[in-house]
Design a protein around this motif. Structure first.
Motif, PDB file in Angstrom:
ATOM      1  N   UNK A  78      45.302  69.311  -4.959  1.00 25.99           N
ATOM      2  CA  UNK A  78      44.237  68.760  -5.797  1.00 25.99           C
ATOM      3  C   UNK A  78      42.859  68.977  -5.172  1.00 25.99           C
ATOM      4  N   UNK A  79      42.730  68.677  -3.890  1.00 22.90           N
ATOM      5  CA  UNK A  79      41.443  68.867  -3.213  1.00 22.90           C
ATOM      6  C   UNK A  79      41.084  70.347  -3.175  1.00 22.90           C
ATOM      7  N   UNK A  80      42.064  71.205  -2.905  1.00 24.22           N
ATOM      8  CA  UNK A  80      41.817  72.652  -2.901  1.00 24.22           C
ATOM      9  C   UNK A  80      41.290  73.139  -4.231  1.00 24.22           C
ATOM     10  N   UNK A  81      41.884  72.654  -5.319  1.00 26.33           N
ATOM     11  CA  UNK A  81      41.403  73.033  -6.653  1.00 26.33           C
ATOM     12  C   UNK A  81      39.971  72.546  -6.862  1.00 26.33           C
ATOM     13  N   UNK A  82      39.677  71.328  -6.411  1.00 27.19           N
ATOM     14  CA  UNK A  82      38.315  70.807  -6.531  1.00 27.19           C
ATOM     15  C   UNK A  82      37.313  71.614  -5.725  1.00 27.19           C
ATOM     16  N   UNK A  83      37.695  72.024  -4.527  1.00 32.35           N
ATOM     17  CA  UNK A  83      36.824  72.839  -3.672  1.00 32.35           C
ATOM     18  C   UNK A  83      36.527  74.173  -4.349  1.00 32.35           C
ATOM     19  N   UNK A  84      37.555  74.793  -4.914  1.00 34.15           N
ATOM     20  CA  UNK A  84      37.366  76.080  -5.599  1.00 34.15           C
ATOM     21  C   UNK A  84      36.443  75.917  -6.803  1.00 34.15           C
ATOM     22  N   UNK A  85      36.650  74.874  -7.589  1.00 34.05           N
ATOM     23  CA  UNK A  85      35.786  74.640  -8.751  1.00 34.05           C
ATOM     24  C   UNK A  85      34.343  74.397  -8.320  1.00 34.05           C
ATOM     25  N   UNK A  86      34.149  73.621  -7.260  1.00 36.25           N
ATOM     26  CA  UNK A  86      32.803  73.371  -6.739  1.00 36.25           C
ATOM     27  C   UNK A  86      32.144  74.676  -6.304  1.00 36.25           C
ATOM     28  N   UNK A  87      32.891  75.502  -5.579  1.00 38.99           N
ATOM     29  CA  UNK A  87      32.340  76.779  -5.121  1.00 38.99           C
ATOM     30  C   UNK A  87      32.023  77.691  -6.304  1.00 38.99           C
ATOM     31  N   UNK A  88      32.926  77.732  -7.264  1.00 40.90           N
ATOM     32  CA  UNK A  88      32.769  78.652  -8.402  1.00 40.90           C
ATOM     33  C   UNK A  88      31.647  78.230  -9.353  1.00 40.90           C
ATOM     34  N   UNK A  89      31.565  76.944  -9.663  1.00 36.20           N
ATOM     35  CA  UNK A  89      30.646  76.504 -10.707  1.00 36.20           C
ATOM     36  C   UNK A  89      29.342  75.881 -10.203  1.00 36.20           C
ATOM     37  N   UNK A  90      29.277  75.517  -8.932  1.00 34.46           N
ATOM     38  CA  UNK A  90      28.044  74.941  -8.381  1.00 34.46           C
ATOM     39  C   UNK A  90      27.416  75.901  -7.368  1.00 34.46           C
ATOM     40  N   UNK A  91      28.173  76.264  -6.345  1.00 28.05           N
ATOM     41  CA  UNK A  91      27.589  77.072  -5.276  1.00 28.05           C
ATOM     42  C   UNK A  91      27.377  78.531  -5.653  1.00 28.05           C
ATOM     43  N   UNK A  92      28.334  79.145  -6.316  1.00 26.47           N
ATOM     44  CA  UNK A  92      28.193  80.564  -6.665  1.00 26.47           C
ATOM     45  C   UNK A  92      26.999  80.817  -7.590  1.00 26.47           C
ATOM     46  N   UNK A  93      26.785  80.019  -8.639  1.00 29.41           N
ATOM     47  CA  UNK A  93      25.575  80.239  -9.449  1.00 29.41           C
ATOM     48  C   UNK A  93      24.286  80.102  -8.634  1.00 29.41           C
ATOM     49  N   UNK A  94      24.270  79.176  -7.668  1.00 28.85           N
ATOM     50  CA  UNK A  94      23.096  79.044  -6.799  1.00 28.85           C
ATOM     51  C   UNK A  94      22.905  80.299  -5.957  1.00 28.85           C
ATOM     52  N   UNK A  95      23.992  80.812  -5.391  1.00 35.08           N
ATOM     53  CA  UNK A  95      23.897  82.036  -4.592  1.00 35.08           C
ATOM     54  C   UNK A  95      23.381  83.192  -5.437  1.00 35.08           C
ATOM     55  N   UNK A  96      23.848  83.280  -6.660  1.00 34.28           N
ATOM     56  CA  UNK A  96      23.412  84.368  -7.552  1.00 34.28           C
ATOM     57  C   UNK A  96      21.936  84.230  -7.900  1.00 34.28           C
ATOM     58  N   UNK A  97      21.461  82.993  -8.111  1.00 35.62           N
ATOM     59  CA  UNK A  97      20.037  82.791  -8.396  1.00 35.62           C
ATOM     60  C   UNK A  97      19.180  83.194  -7.192  1.00 35.62           C
ATOM     61  N   UNK A  98      19.636  82.834  -5.986  1.00 37.53           N
ATOM     62  CA  UNK A  98      18.896  83.197  -4.768  1.00 37.53           C
ATOM     63  C   UNK A  98      18.851  84.710  -4.633  1.00 37.53           C
ATOM     64  N   UNK A  99      19.975  85.387  -4.860  1.00 45.03           N
ATOM     65  CA  UNK A  99      20.007  86.855  -4.778  1.00 45.03           C
ATOM     66  C   UNK A  99      19.080  87.479  -5.812  1.00 45.03           C
ATOM     67  N   UNK A 100      19.081  86.937  -7.012  1.00 45.41           N
ATOM     68  CA  UNK A 100      18.227  87.478  -8.089  1.00 45.41           C
ATOM     69  C   UNK A 100      16.759  87.326  -7.706  1.00 45.41           C
ATOM     70  N   UNK A 101      16.381  86.168  -7.144  1.00 46.57           N
ATOM     71  CA  UNK A 101      15.010  85.965  -6.708  1.00 46.57           C
ATOM     72  C   UNK A 101      14.653  86.939  -5.588  1.00 46.57           C
ATOM     73  N   UNK A 102      15.550  87.130  -4.659  1.00 46.87           N
ATOM     74  CA  UNK A 102      15.311  88.051  -3.537  1.00 46.87           C
ATOM     75  C   UNK A 102      15.173  89.483  -4.057  1.00 46.87           C
ATOM     76  N   UNK A 103      15.988  89.855  -5.030  1.00 52.11           N
ATOM     77  CA  UNK A 103      15.887  91.203  -5.601  1.00 52.11           C
ATOM     78  C   UNK A 103      14.552  91.396  -6.311  1.00 52.11           C
ATOM     79  N   UNK A 104      14.059  90.368  -6.987  1.00 55.15           N
ATOM     80  CA  UNK A 104      12.776  90.474  -7.699  1.00 55.15           C
ATOM     81  C   UNK A 104      11.623  90.593  -6.718  1.00 55.15           C
ATOM     82  N   UNK A 105      11.692  89.910  -5.579  1.00 51.81           N
ATOM     83  CA  UNK A 105      10.600  89.997  -4.621  1.00 51.81           C
ATOM     84  C   UNK A 105      10.615  91.315  -3.870  1.00 51.81           C
ATOM     85  N   UNK A 106      11.765  91.956  -3.766  1.00 52.07           N
ATOM     86  CA  UNK A 106      11.858  93.257  -3.114  1.00 52.07           C
ATOM     87  C   UNK A 106      11.256  94.341  -4.014  1.00 52.07           C
ATOM     88  N   UNK A 107      11.462  94.192  -5.318  1.00 50.92           N
ATOM     89  CA  UNK A 107      10.962  95.199  -6.267  1.00 50.92           C
ATOM     90  C   UNK A 107       9.495  95.186  -6.322  1.00 50.92           C
TER      91      UNK A 107
END
Length: 168
Positions: free
Chosen positions: A139-168
């Motif tokens: 149960x905890x493992x499933x919760x950790x995966x959901x947290x990573x997938x739906x909370x942390x991963x979108x944040x990482x993608x936003x940070x990468x997108x911002x970094x890509x825009x500042x490089x351009x």
């Protein structure tokens, strides 16, 4: 996957299985089936047997059927784990504790024909299902995966997108 990540994940799986099996062995050795030890007004150690899977679902499938079903689920989780990128360390941890919990319960099912459960949350008017450490790992493992997938991963993608825009 790099070697350190693999070793860490294997260690997590082994520790989860060992802790689960040691606690179950202690409960079986020291408590009669159906015996309860109240720890808090809402929490007890209660020696029970689960002939099904989570919340006693599929209890009519029989030992072999449930062991086969658990084995198939374990294989699917292992495939997902192998396909998970190495930089998703939190997801790897979640998958490791899921695998550890699944193996712990599968050992019971194959050797005993049922799973030993012992954690019992309850009040005078309400009771939750009885479960074990392996179930909690899953149960905890499933919760950790959901947290990573739906909370942390979108944040990482936003940070990468911002970094890509500042490089351009």
């Amino acid at each position: 996957m790099n070697r350190n990540l693999v070793l860490f994940n294997v260690l997590v799986v082994v520790l989860a299985v060992m802790a689960d099996q040691m606690i179950k062995a202690l409960v079986v050795a020291k408590m009669a089936l159906g015996e309860a030890i109240e720890l808090l007004p809402f929490l007890a150690i209660y020696h029970a047997r689960n002939n099904g899977i989570a919340f006693s679902m599929f209890s009519g499938m029989g030992e072999v059927g449930l062991a086969a079903l658990a084995g198939v689920v374990l294989v699917v989780v292992m495939i997902l784990w192998i396909k998970t990128p190495a930089d998703r360390r939190l997801t790897h941890f979640g998958l490791a504790i899921i695998v550890g919990g699944a193996i712990g319960n599968l050992i019971d099912r194959v050797l005993l024909g049922y799973v030993v459960d012992y954690v019992y949350f309850h009040t005078p008017v309400w009771a939750f299902a009885i479960f074990n450490l392996a179930d909690a790992c899953i149960t905890v493992g499933a919760g950790v995966i959901l947290f990573d997938e739906f909370i942390l991963q979108p944040r990482r993608e936003r940070v990468r997108a911002r970094a890509d825009r500042t490089v351009d």
